[in-house]
Design a protein around this motif. Structure first.
Motif, PDB file in Angstrom:
ATOM      1  N   GLU A   1     -17.721  24.433  -8.624  1.00  0.00           N
ATOM      2  CA  GLU A   1     -19.075  24.984  -8.483  1.00  0.00           C
ATOM      3  C   GLU A   1     -19.929  24.097  -7.591  1.00  0.00           C
ATOM      4  OE1 GLU A   1     -20.495  25.388 -12.447  1.00  0.00           O
ATOM      5  OE2 GLU A   1     -19.092  27.002 -12.979  1.00  0.00           O
ATOM      6  N   ASN A   2     -19.748  22.779  -7.700  1.00  0.00           N
ATOM      7  CA  ASN A   2     -20.476  21.850  -6.823  1.00  0.00           C
ATOM      8  C   ASN A   2     -20.150  22.114  -5.357  1.00  0.00           C
ATOM      9  OD1 ASN A   2     -21.612  20.625  -9.030  1.00  0.00           O
ATOM     10  ND2 ASN A   2     -20.381  18.744  -8.905  1.00  0.00           N
TER      11      ASN A   2
ATOM     12  N   SER B   1     -21.708  17.479 -19.141  1.00  0.00           N
ATOM     13  CA  SER B   1     -22.206  17.011 -17.856  1.00  0.00           C
ATOM     14  C   SER B   1     -23.697  17.290 -17.707  1.00  0.00           C
ATOM     15  CB  SER B   1     -21.436  17.685 -16.716  1.00  0.00           C
ATOM     16  OG  SER B   1     -21.645  19.079 -16.731  1.00  0.00           O
ATOM     17  N   GLN B   2     -24.348  16.464 -16.888  1.00  0.00           N
ATOM     18  CA  GLN B   2     -25.750  16.635 -16.562  1.00  0.00           C
ATOM     19  C   GLN B   2     -25.867  17.311 -15.200  1.00  0.00           C
ATOM     20  OE1 GLN B   2     -28.179  15.700 -18.871  1.00  0.00           O
ATOM     21  NE2 GLN B   2     -26.333  15.352 -20.123  1.00  0.00           N
TER      22      GLN B   2
ATOM     23  N   LEU C   1     -30.249  20.242  -6.392  1.00  0.00           N
ATOM     24  CA  LEU C   1     -29.211  21.242  -6.167  1.00  0.00           C
ATOM     25  C   LEU C   1     -28.531  21.705  -7.449  1.00  0.00           C
ATOM     26  CD1 LEU C   1     -27.468  19.868  -2.937  1.00  0.00           C
ATOM     27  CD2 LEU C   1     -29.235  21.618  -3.137  1.00  0.00           C
ATOM     28  N   LYS C   2     -28.893  21.095  -8.543  1.00  0.00           N
ATOM     29  CA  LYS C   2     -28.283  21.443  -9.835  1.00  0.00           C
ATOM     30  C   LYS C   2     -26.765  21.261  -9.805  1.00  0.00           C
ATOM     31  CE  LYS C   2     -32.368  22.615 -11.207  1.00  0.00           C
ATOM     32  NZ  LYS C   2     -33.140  21.638 -12.062  1.00  0.00           N
ATOM     33  N   LEU C   3     -26.329  20.162  -9.188  1.00  0.00           N
ATOM     34  CA  LEU C   3     -24.904  19.836  -9.182  1.00  0.00           C
ATOM     35  C   LEU C   3     -24.527  19.196 -10.513  1.00  0.00           C
ATOM     36  CD1 LEU C   3     -24.615  18.268  -5.607  1.00  0.00           C
ATOM     37  CD2 LEU C   3     -24.150  20.626  -6.287  1.00  0.00           C
TER      38      LEU C   3
ATOM     39  N   LYS D   1     -22.931  26.401   0.456  1.00  0.00           N
ATOM     40  CA  LYS D   1     -23.987  27.390   0.673  1.00  0.00           C
ATOM     41  C   LYS D   1     -25.210  26.780   1.337  1.00  0.00           C
ATOM     42  CE  LYS D   1     -26.546  31.098  -1.598  1.00  0.00           C
ATOM     43  NZ  LYS D   1     -26.781  31.834  -2.871  1.00  0.00           N
ATOM     44  N   VAL D   2     -25.541  25.551   0.999  1.00  0.00           N
ATOM     45  CA  VAL D   2     -26.753  24.923   1.549  1.00  0.00           C
ATOM     46  C   VAL D   2     -26.477  24.174   2.850  1.00  0.00           C
ATOM     47  CG1 VAL D   2     -27.790  24.707  -0.724  1.00  0.00           C
ATOM     48  CG2 VAL D   2     -26.490  22.787   0.220  1.00  0.00           C
ATOM     49  N   SER D   3     -25.219  24.074   3.252  1.00  0.00           N
ATOM     50  CA  SER D   3     -24.915  23.377   4.506  1.00  0.00           C
ATOM     51  C   SER D   3     -25.449  24.178   5.688  1.00  0.00           C
ATOM     52  CB  SER D   3     -23.399  23.170   4.654  1.00  0.00           C
ATOM     53  OG  SER D   3     -22.742  24.406   4.773  1.00  0.00           O
ATOM     54  N   LYS D   4     -25.765  23.516   6.790  1.00  0.00           N
ATOM     55  CA  LYS D   4     -26.368  24.159   7.948  1.00  0.00           C
ATOM     56  C   LYS D   4     -25.330  24.933   8.753  1.00  0.00           C
ATOM     57  CE  LYS D   4     -30.195  20.903   8.556  1.00  0.00           C
ATOM     58  NZ  LYS D   4     -30.864  19.959   9.493  1.00  0.00           N
ATOM     59  N   ASP D   5     -25.771  26.078   9.280  1.00  0.00           N
ATOM     60  CA  ASP D   5     -24.944  26.887  10.182  1.00  0.00           C
ATOM     61  C   ASP D   5     -25.458  26.705  11.606  1.00  0.00           C
ATOM     62  OD1 ASP D   5     -23.182  28.297   8.328  1.00  0.00           O
ATOM     63  OD2 ASP D   5     -25.005  29.246   7.589  1.00  0.00           O
TER      64      ASP D   5
END
Length: 211
Positions: A28-29, A2-3, A8-10, A35-39
């Motif tokens: 992992e994705n 996979s690439q 985000l390095k997904l 983690k990057v989603s808004k709170d």
């Protein structure tokens, strides 16, 4: 193989990848996206561990309010210490005046009337009875004075009705919140809480005031 995406390095699975590898990478994705989603919240957090630069967005932004709060120090958030409050083992608090540290309750009980002098050295402990003294016969006591019995029983007693103590020490009740009559003085007893320094506290600050 996979690439990876640029930002985000997904993982971008390839059709030749093994199924177990694809499932692992998709997991992992999802973790990365979570983690990057808004709170969103109505106020800064008072629990959990937070990284520096974590942002809480204001759930209800309005004129004169802030867009959100940004964490300026990696650590744990906790409620501020409050006087004459019941705490349980494992509860976390921070001092009302930030000192960069968080504290764990290691002896369940009540906080005192005055904020203790919280230690900043690692793992140091403090008893939450600042300003307390040993009871004395015939002494004039004022509201919110704190005493210990002459024989330690793990509790402190707060004056709720000022007056003059008796000639003989009263029978100190061991039930928290029970009134104890001492000549013209009335006391309320509480189990002593104890705190332990437990690391660095997070520090959220508001940003983006809305004009």
């Amino acid at each position: 193989m996979s690439q990876l995406t640029k930002k985000l390095k997904l993982h971008i699975p390839e059709y030749t990848d093994e199924i177990y590898q694809t499932i692992q990478e998709l997991g992992e994705n999802f973790s990365t996206l979570d983690k990057v989603s808004k709170d969103y919240a109505l106020s800064p957090p008072v629990e959990d561990l937070w990284d520096q630069n974590d942002i809480i967005w204001n759930l209800k932004p309005a004129i004169g309010e802030y867009v959100g709060w940004v964490n300026t120090r990696t650590g744990r958030t906790a409620p501020q210490w409050e006087a004459l409050t019941s705490y349980r083992n494992g509860d976390y608090i921070i001092p009302p005046e930030d000192n960069g540290h968080v504290y764990t309750c290691i002896q369940a009980g009540h906080s005192g009337v005055m904020e203790p002098v919280f230690p900043t050295a690692a793992d140091r402990e403090v008893q939450d009875t600042r300003g307390a003294s040993t009871w004395q016969r015939s002494k004039l006591y004022f509201k919110n004075d704190i005493v210990f019995p002459t024989v330690d029983n793990g509790r402190f007693y707060v004056c709720i009705t000022e007056g003059e103590a008796g000639a003989a020490e009263p029978a100190w009740n061991l039930t928290s919140g029970t009134s104890i009559y001492d000549n013209t003085v009335v006391w309320l007893g509480y189990r002593i809480a104890r705190w332990k320094e437990s690391g660095i506290s997070a520090l959220f600050r508001p940003f983006g005031k809305i004009d």
